[in-house]
Write a protein that holds these residues in place. Structure first.
Motif, short mmCIF file in Angstrom:
data_model
loop_
_atom_site.label_atom_id
_atom_site.label_comp_id
_atom_site.label_asym_id
_atom_site.label_seq_id
_atom_site.Cartn_x
_atom_site.Cartn_y
_atom_site.Cartn_z
N HIS A 152 -7.33 4.40 6.31
CA HIS A 152 -6.64 3.16 6.00
C HIS A 152 -7.34 2.40 4.88
O HIS A 152 -6.70 1.69 4.09
N GLY A 153 -8.64 2.60 4.77
CA GLY A 153 -9.37 2.05 3.63
C GLY A 153 -8.91 2.68 2.33
O GLY A 153 -8.88 2.02 1.28
N GLY A 208 3.58 11.95 5.98
CA GLY A 208 2.80 12.34 4.80
C GLY A 208 3.21 11.56 3.57
O GLY A 208 3.99 10.61 3.63
N ARG A 209 2.69 11.98 2.44
CA ARG A 209 2.96 11.32 1.17
C ARG A 209 3.73 12.25 0.24
O ARG A 209 3.61 13.48 0.31
N VAL A 222 -1.75 -4.65 2.43
CA VAL A 222 -3.19 -4.64 2.71
C VAL A 222 -3.45 -5.27 4.07
O VAL A 222 -4.25 -4.77 4.87
N ALA A 223 -2.77 -6.37 4.36
CA ALA A 223 -2.95 -7.06 5.64
C ALA A 223 -2.56 -6.15 6.81
O ALA A 223 -3.24 -6.14 7.85
N HIS A 224 -1.50 -5.37 6.65
CA HIS A 224 -1.10 -4.44 7.71
C HIS A 224 -2.19 -3.41 7.99
O HIS A 224 -2.44 -3.05 9.15
N GLN A 225 -2.82 -2.92 6.93
CA GLN A 225 -3.86 -1.90 7.10
C GLN A 225 -5.04 -2.46 7.90
O GLN A 225 -5.54 -1.80 8.83
N ILE A 226 -5.49 -3.65 7.57
CA ILE A 226 -6.60 -4.26 8.29
C ILE A 226 -6.17 -4.64 9.71
O ILE A 226 -6.93 -4.46 10.67
N THR A 251 0.86 -1.18 0.00
CA THR A 251 0.00 0.00 0.00
C THR A 251 0.89 1.24 0.00
O THR A 251 2.11 1.13 0.15
N PRO A 252 0.32 2.44 -0.16
CA PRO A 252 1.17 3.64 -0.17
C PRO A 252 1.93 3.88 1.13
O PRO A 252 2.92 4.62 1.12
N ALA A 253 1.50 3.30 2.24
CA ALA A 253 2.23 3.44 3.51
C ALA A 253 3.49 2.58 3.44
O ALA A 253 3.40 1.37 3.17
N PRO A 254 4.65 3.15 3.68
CA PRO A 254 5.90 2.39 3.57
C PRO A 254 5.86 1.09 4.39
O PRO A 254 5.52 1.10 5.56
#
Length: 270
Positions: free
Chosen positions: A143-144, A257-258, A41-45, A34-37
């Motif tokens: 996070h979604g 940030g991004r 997807v599993a980390h986000q959930i 995902t965009p978060a370093p």
């Protein structure tokens, strides 16, 4: 429906929308970046499941939660990453079931506490049940968005974003504080255009410092899901302009940030 009740329904609906994005994913797609370093997807959930459990602890055992806050203060980045890593290591089906169970339990506790007016501890200022639900909705949406970006899915903005926008506006002084800056003495006027054309307004109409733009872009900004340069959010006045560079709707230290994508922006100070 009144705002105190609708926020719990909106939290449920926001969670269910994200659930539909991941429910039928093949196991390998849970490992998509995902965009978060470093986060998949599993980390986000896993992070959402972890923070739902933290909210349950805060509302049921303040002393135990205080211990968690001490851990977060000692190592803020590692504390969050460790929780996400632990959950992401689980089988997708186990992780999904854990997230579903935790958010269902939290819904029950939030609704039960809604009429009591009690303030519960958190990683930032203490919060009422409604504020806790608003914070959980904001995190679920943010996070979604990371999950949607990883999957290449475009999510139409909904009226639920009004909760994200509101917490972003209310967190103005907090954003200045965590950057070691004194917050402006005067209020800002914020005018945001929702997807249905409605204008959401905050602050005095005659305020000298103003922020305007699409509600979606403002929400992406305050959750730090997009760089200001890629968003059509405008500032009038030096203090408002400075705020847009540091705005955050979440508790804790300033986020990184991004990176800007380089799209021509309509933003900036006037």
């Amino acid at each position: 429906m009144s705002e105190p009740l609708s926020v719990y329904d909106d939290l449920r609906d926001e969670s269910e929308e994200l659930d539909r994005l991941v429910a039928e994913l093949e196991p390998g797609r849970w490992r998509l970046a995902t965009p978060a370093p470093r986060w998949t997807v599993a980390h986000q959930i896993a992070h959402l499941a972890w923070t739902d459990r933290a909210a349950l602890l805060a509302m049921s055992d303040a002393e135990a939660f205080a211990g968690e806050v001490e851990k977060a203060i000692a190592a803020p980045e590692a504390f969050v990453d460790d929780g996400a890593d632990e959950g992401a290591a689980q089988e997708p089906g186990v992780l999904l079931a854990r997230w579903r169970q935790g958010r269902e339990e939290l819904q029950e506790v939030l609704r039960s506490a809604a009429a009591g007016g009690t303030k519960f501890p958190w990683y930032g200022p203490p919060m009422s049940a409604a504020s806790m639900a608003t914070g959980r909705l904001m995190e679920t949406w943010a996070h979604g968005q990371d999950v949607a970006d990883a999957l290449g899915v475009e999510r139409p903005p909904t009226s639920r974003l009004r909760h994200v926008a509101r917490i972003g506006v209310r967190a103005r002084n907090f954003a200045f504080a965590v950057h070691g800056m004194r917050a402006p003495d005067s209020e800002f006027r914020v005018e945001l255009v929702a997807a249905d054309g409605q204008v959401w307004t905050y602050g005095p109409e005659d305020a000298a410092q103003r922020v305007t733009g699409p509600a979606l872009d403002f929400c992406l900004l305050v959750t730090q899901r997009a760089h200001r340069a890629d968003l059509a959010v405008r500032a009038e006045g030096p203090d408002a302009d400075r705020w847009l560079d540091i705005a955050q709707a979440f508790a804790g230290p300033p986020g990184k940030g991004r990176e800007a994508k380089g799209r021509e922006s309509e933003g900036g100070a006037e």
